[in-house]
Design a protein around this motif. Sequence first.
Motif, PDB file in Angstrom:
ATOM      1  N   GLY A  64       0.824  -1.197   0.000  1.00  0.00           N
ATOM      2  CA  GLY A  64       0.000   0.000   0.000  1.00  0.00           C
ATOM      3  C   GLY A  64       0.862   1.251   0.000  1.00  0.00           C
ATOM      4  N   HIS A  65       0.205   2.380  -0.024  1.00  0.00           N
ATOM      5  CA  HIS A  65       0.913   3.662  -0.110  1.00  0.00           C
ATOM      6  C   HIS A  65       1.418   4.095   1.261  1.00  0.00           C
ATOM      7  N   CYS A  66       2.666   4.569   1.273  1.00  0.00           N
ATOM      8  CA  CYS A  66       3.270   5.169   2.480  1.00  0.00           C
ATOM      9  C   CYS A  66       3.176   4.247   3.692  1.00  0.00           C
ATOM     10  N   HIS A  67       3.549   2.994   3.504  1.00  0.00           N
ATOM     11  CA  HIS A  67       3.515   2.067   4.637  1.00  0.00           C
ATOM     12  C   HIS A  67       4.472   2.565   5.723  1.00  0.00           C
ATOM     13  N   PRO A  68       4.030   2.648   6.980  1.00  0.00           N
ATOM     14  CA  PRO A  68       4.849   3.246   8.042  1.00  0.00           C
ATOM     15  C   PRO A  68       6.225   2.601   8.199  1.00  0.00           C
ATOM     16  N   HIS A  69       6.316   1.281   8.055  1.00  0.00           N
ATOM     17  CA  HIS A  69       7.599   0.593   8.223  1.00  0.00           C
ATOM     18  C   HIS A  69       8.597   1.014   7.151  1.00  0.00           C
TER      19      HIS A  69
END
Length: 385
Positions: free
Chosen positions: A44-49
Amino acid sequence: MTHLFENYARWDVEIVSGSGTNVVDSSGKDYLDFTSGIGVCNLGHCHPHVVEATTNQLQKIWHTSNLFKSSLQEEVAEKLTLHSIGGSVFFCNSGAEANEAAIKLARKYTGKSKVITFLQSFHGRTFATMAATGQDKVKQGFGSMLETFVHLPYNDVSALKNEIDHETAAVMLEIVQGEGGVHVATEDFIVSVEQLCKENGALLIVDEVQTGIGRTGKPFAYQHYKLSPDIITSAKGLGNGFPTGAMIGKDFLIAAFNPGSHGSTFGGNPIAMTAASATLDLIFDDEFLNEVAEKGEYFKSKLEEIFAPLENFKGIRHKGLMFGVEFSNEVGSMISKLRENGLLALVAGPNVIRFLPPLTVTYGELDAALGIIGGTLLDKQKVTF
């Protein structure tokens, strides 16, 4: 007025932000993104990890060059080889570059030049990968193609038996032909390809640019079969949106790529490797991949419920979360209507809708997409396109 070459048939939409499966355009409109940047943003977009890892690396160093050792490259290469048949990895920036490297390696190792690929395949838009591609539309206007590429019908064992010989350097194929219509390899075909390669001293190259990095519910799509390719190529999902590609080869090929034989200025860039390492940490997990397979079966069953009554519906082809829904008529207007109603999807040839949701898509988001599909395309059991 644009200052860009008009080589893309761009939609009249500009995506300015995103999180997970959701994106927002410049007018503030929300969409469910079932394109994933054409199979790129598998987390997905801008995954925190991935965001955290790349942000930290940005504050250290962006680029050094491949004159220097790289522990980051070694880290990602180890993860790729541990989850594949490979022994060593060459890093580049895209799928086309990974496929270029694979073709060069096969020709250099074998000392032969003939490469067999398949109709409806797509391997890239450089001159070598364009010549390898089994679709005439990508070659129009560019003059003579590079020689020694032969294109055969996909899933046709007899055609391959008639063509492959001891002058063949490699057979190159996709397990699922994504751009060509989401066509899935049969078990008999795949087993026969590998055997024929061994009998004729040819290498087997599997193009996993779109199918790799978890898209089909396995680290790589070839792992759905009893298959041991010599070379695998990867790109799209590898960096979760940061440009990077990889060619993975068995150990016996290492000597053929000696110093100076091939290279890439930006290949294995520290930011790209950080993004790839963070991405692989999450995707190459058995529980995660099992969920991808389960979501894929769920989405397929629900799509069949929607479309089965329709006369122009021809069927669904899929592996994991890679879908092609085929109709007897062209689907361009369907894609536009879905987009107007908040769902982004793709074509795969004129008659196939392609869905490539992030592998992190939730069941709630799958249901929301199904609601948009049904509400947009069906009207009293008649398709409105």
